[in-house]
Design a protein around this motif. Structure first.
Motif, PDB file in Angstrom:
ATOM      1  N   LEU A 140       0.849  -1.196   0.000  1.00  6.12           N
ATOM      2  CA  LEU A 140       0.000   0.000   0.000  1.00  6.12           C
ATOM      3  C   LEU A 140       0.885   1.247   0.000  1.00  6.12           C
ATOM      4  O   LEU A 140       1.868   1.328   0.744  1.00  6.12           O
ATOM      5  CB  LEU A 140      -0.888  -0.037   1.248  1.00  6.12           C
ATOM      6  CG  LEU A 140      -2.056   0.916   1.307  1.00  6.12           C
ATOM      7  CD1 LEU A 140      -3.008   0.665   0.154  1.00  6.12           C
ATOM      8  CD2 LEU A 140      -2.771   0.738   2.640  1.00  6.12           C
ATOM      9  N   ILE A 148      -5.956   8.004   4.322  1.00  6.55           N
ATOM     10  CA  ILE A 148      -6.999   7.389   5.147  1.00  6.55           C
ATOM     11  C   ILE A 148      -6.782   7.741   6.621  1.00  6.55           C
ATOM     12  O   ILE A 148      -7.747   7.898   7.386  1.00  6.55           O
ATOM     13  CB  ILE A 148      -7.045   5.853   4.928  1.00  6.55           C
ATOM     14  CG1 ILE A 148      -8.227   5.224   5.678  1.00  6.55           C
ATOM     15  CG2 ILE A 148      -5.765   5.185   5.322  1.00  6.55           C
ATOM     16  CD1 ILE A 148      -9.583   5.667   5.203  1.00  6.55           C
TER      17      ILE A 148
ATOM     18  N   CYS B  23     -18.912   5.929   7.306  1.00  8.39           N
ATOM     19  CA  CYS B  23     -18.493   6.236   8.662  1.00  8.39           C
ATOM     20  C   CYS B  23     -19.414   5.492   9.618  1.00  8.39           C
ATOM     21  O   CYS B  23     -20.642   5.533   9.457  1.00  8.39           O
ATOM     22  CB  CYS B  23     -18.570   7.752   8.888  1.00  8.39           C
ATOM     23  SG  CYS B  23     -18.022   8.264  10.500  1.00  8.39           S
ATOM     24  N   VAL B  64      -4.246   0.146   9.121  1.00 10.73           N
ATOM     25  CA  VAL B  64      -4.949   0.532   7.901  1.00 10.73           C
ATOM     26  C   VAL B  64      -5.235  -0.744   7.113  1.00 10.73           C
ATOM     27  O   VAL B  64      -4.326  -1.527   6.842  1.00 10.73           O
ATOM     28  CB  VAL B  64      -4.108   1.510   7.059  1.00 10.73           C
ATOM     29  CG1 VAL B  64      -4.787   1.767   5.714  1.00 10.73           C
ATOM     30  CG2 VAL B  64      -3.923   2.818   7.793  1.00 10.73           C
ATOM     31  N   SER B  66      -6.572  -2.449   3.647  1.00  7.34           N
ATOM     32  CA  SER B  66      -6.789  -2.158   2.226  1.00  7.34           C
ATOM     33  C   SER B  66      -7.383  -3.397   1.571  1.00  7.34           C
ATOM     34  O   SER B  66      -6.767  -4.461   1.593  1.00  7.34           O
ATOM     35  CB  SER B  66      -5.466  -1.778   1.556  1.00  7.34           C
ATOM     36  OG  SER B  66      -5.640  -1.710   0.163  1.00  7.34           O
ATOM     37  N   GLN B  73     -10.600   0.023  -4.665  1.00  8.54           N
ATOM     38  CA  GLN B  73      -9.785  -0.210  -3.471  1.00  8.54           C
ATOM     39  C   GLN B  73     -10.513   0.404  -2.280  1.00  8.54           C
ATOM     40  O   GLN B  73     -10.966   1.565  -2.364  1.00  8.54           O
ATOM     41  CB  GLN B  73      -8.398   0.435  -3.639  1.00  8.54           C
ATOM     42  CG  GLN B  73      -7.484   0.205  -2.464  1.00  8.54           C
ATOM     43  CD  GLN B  73      -6.198   1.007  -2.563  1.00  8.54           C
ATOM     44  OE1 GLN B  73      -6.159   2.025  -3.257  1.00  8.54           O
ATOM     45  NE2 GLN B  73      -5.175   0.563  -1.890  1.00  8.54           N
ATOM     46  N   LEU B  75     -10.166   1.494   1.611  1.00  6.65           N
ATOM     47  CA  LEU B  75      -9.246   1.766   2.713  1.00  6.65           C
ATOM     48  C   LEU B  75     -10.071   1.943   3.981  1.00  6.65           C
ATOM     49  O   LEU B  75     -11.046   2.706   3.992  1.00  6.65           O
ATOM     50  CB  LEU B  75      -8.438   3.036   2.424  1.00  6.65           C
ATOM     51  CG  LEU B  75      -7.530   2.982   1.195  1.00  6.65           C
ATOM     52  CD1 LEU B  75      -7.048   4.367   0.825  1.00  6.65           C
ATOM     53  CD2 LEU B  75      -6.348   2.081   1.474  1.00  6.65           C
ATOM     54  N   ILE B  76      -9.684   1.217   5.028  1.00  3.04           N
ATOM     55  CA  ILE B  76     -10.452   1.240   6.280  1.00  3.04           C
ATOM     56  C   ILE B  76      -9.505   1.558   7.427  1.00  3.04           C
ATOM     57  O   ILE B  76      -8.389   1.018   7.498  1.00  3.04           O
ATOM     58  CB  ILE B  76     -11.130  -0.135   6.526  1.00  3.04           C
ATOM     59  CG1 ILE B  76     -12.021  -0.515   5.344  1.00  3.04           C
ATOM     60  CG2 ILE B  76     -11.949  -0.105   7.801  1.00  3.04           C
ATOM     61  CD1 ILE B  76     -12.516  -1.940   5.381  1.00  3.04           C
ATOM     62  N   LYS B  77      -9.964   2.426   8.299  1.00  5.84           N
ATOM     63  CA  LYS B  77      -9.171   2.723   9.511  1.00  5.84           C
ATOM     64  C   LYS B  77     -10.101   3.181  10.627  1.00  5.84           C
ATOM     65  O   LYS B  77     -11.107   3.853  10.371  1.00  5.84           O
ATOM     66  CB  LYS B  77      -8.136   3.810   9.222  1.00  5.84           C
ATOM     67  CG  LYS B  77      -7.217   4.064  10.394  1.00  5.84           C
ATOM     68  CD  LYS B  77      -6.101   4.976  10.037  1.00  5.84           C
ATOM     69  CE  LYS B  77      -5.318   5.395  11.290  1.00  5.84           C
ATOM     70  NZ  LYS B  77      -4.701   4.240  11.963  1.00  5.84           N
ATOM     71  N   SER B  78      -9.733   2.759  11.824  1.00  6.31           N
ATOM     72  CA  SER B  78     -10.514   3.158  12.991  1.00  6.31           C
ATOM     73  C   SER B  78      -9.747   4.198  13.788  1.00  6.31           C
ATOM     74  O   SER B  78      -8.502   4.175  13.843  1.00  6.31           O
ATOM     75  CB  SER B  78     -10.793   1.954  13.885  1.00  6.31           C
ATOM     76  OG  SER B  78     -11.742   1.118  13.292  1.00  6.31           O
ATOM     77  N   THR B  84     -13.775   4.527   9.619  1.00  6.65           N
ATOM     78  CA  THR B  84     -13.985   5.250   8.374  1.00  6.65           C
ATOM     79  C   THR B  84     -13.504   4.378   7.218  1.00  6.65           C
ATOM     80  O   THR B  84     -12.416   3.796   7.288  1.00  6.65           O
ATOM     81  CB  THR B  84     -13.200   6.569   8.379  1.00  6.65           C
ATOM     82  OG1 THR B  84     -13.550   7.304   9.554  1.00  6.65           O
ATOM     83  CG2 THR B  84     -13.525   7.404   7.154  1.00  6.65           C
ATOM     84  N   ALA B  85     -14.288   4.306   6.190  1.00  3.91           N
ATOM     85  CA  ALA B  85     -13.921   3.545   4.987  1.00  3.91           C
ATOM     86  C   ALA B  85     -14.008   4.476   3.783  1.00  3.91           C
ATOM     87  O   ALA B  85     -14.988   5.209   3.636  1.00  3.91           O
ATOM     88  CB  ALA B  85     -14.855   2.351   4.801  1.00  3.91           C
ATOM     89  N   VAL B  86     -12.983   4.437   2.969  1.00  3.72           N
ATOM     90  CA  VAL B  86     -12.931   5.268   1.768  1.00  3.72           C
ATOM     91  C   VAL B  86     -12.823   4.341   0.566  1.00  3.72           C
ATOM     92  O   VAL B  86     -11.935   3.482   0.519  1.00  3.72           O
ATOM     93  CB  VAL B  86     -11.734   6.245   1.814  1.00  3.72           C
ATOM     94  CG1 VAL B  86     -11.617   6.997   0.503  1.00  3.72           C
ATOM     95  CG2 VAL B  86     -11.887   7.221   2.963  1.00  3.72           C
TER      96      VAL B  86
END
Lengths: 177, 91
Positions: A140, A148, B23, B64, B66, B73, B75-78, B84-86
């Motif tokens: 990545l 992100i 979110c 993170v 992916s 693609q 991308l997820i992060k807490s 939050t996911a983009v």
């Protein structure tokens, strides 16, 4: 590779029908009615048995008898021979082959269902069909990680700022004068 | 009250390549969604983030995640219980 089972039972030999050891002519001079045993030393290879029968007028019939005796020897020997190699090489019938294959496969399926196949301790998930391509893919990018991370930070910060604004009374009197 | 969050989601959508944003809170409740991000997947995404956090329990920050598909693609992060996911387009 073969096994020749010679007839070992020589008893009753004289009562049986004449074979290779019996004299072709029953009333041979010097012989009784019993078949004459020809000593092994007399039977030299290449020498015809008709040499021991000097009578010229019976020569043709003797030759025919000799031929039939030889054929009988051949048949008897052939019937006593068990050719193991030929038995082994006997081709399996098609339906027999299919029956055996079905039987073995059913047994194999039964055994496989009975005993669970031990799973490897570090096996990849079954969904990964081509692990080389996935593991060799570029990681990545740092820009994506920063992006992100910033979005998550801002979202968490925004949600932290959410406050419930009290606008009106929670208890509303209905129909109370 | 939630206008700040909606504005934040809209700003995220304006980034190049972003096609969706999600979110969710720590229970998987959807707090906001934009673009291709479907509200029904909030619970799954929160669960993924929690599971990934268990891989490194000593780590202070969450990892993170992916997820790559043929044309997208994710991308997820807490952060502080908010996941939050983009969604980014691969092309």
């Amino acid at each position: 590779m073969g096994n020749c089972c010679c007839p070992s039972d020589d008893k009753g030999f004289q009562e049986q029908e004449p074979d290779e050891r019996s004299s072709l002519i029953g009333n041979h001079p010097g012989s009784s009615n019993s078949p004459r045993l020809v000593p092994r030393s007399e039977r030299t290879p290449g020498a015809s048995r008709s040499d021991s029968f000097p009578s010229p007028q019976n020569h043709a019939s003797q030759r025919g008898d000799e031929q039939s005796a030889l054929n009988r020897i051949l048949h008897q020997t052939a019937s006593n021979v068990i050719d193991v190699a030929a038995i082994d090489a006997r081709s399996m019938e098609q339906h027999e082959y299919l029956d055996k294959a079905r039987q073995y496969s059913s047994k194999l399926t039964m055994l496989c269902n009975k005993t669970p196949i031990p799973s490897r301790p570090h096996s990849l998930p079954s969904g990964v069909g081509n692990p080389h391509a996935i593991l060799s893919a570029p990681p990545l990018s740092q820009a994506d990680i920063q992006f992100i991370t910033q979005v998550a930070d801002r979202t968490a910060q925004t949600l932290k700022e959410i406050k419930v604004k009290h606008k009106e009374d929670l208890v509303v009197p209905f129909g109370v004068p | 009250m939630e206008k700040a969050l909606e504005r934040q989601l809209d700003e995220t959508m304006n980034n190049p390549g972003v096609v969706g944003v999600l979110c969710a809170d720590k229970q998987g409740l959807c707090l906001g969604a934009r673009g291709t991000g479907e509200r029904q997947t909030c619970g799954l995404i929160t669960s993924l983030a929690e599971t990934a956090q268990k891989l490194h329990p000593d780590e202070s920050s969450s990892p993170v995640i992916s997820i790559e598909t043929d044309n997208m693609q994710i991308l997820i992060k807490s952060k502080e219980g908010i996941t939050t996911a983009v969604y980014k387009s691969s092309t």
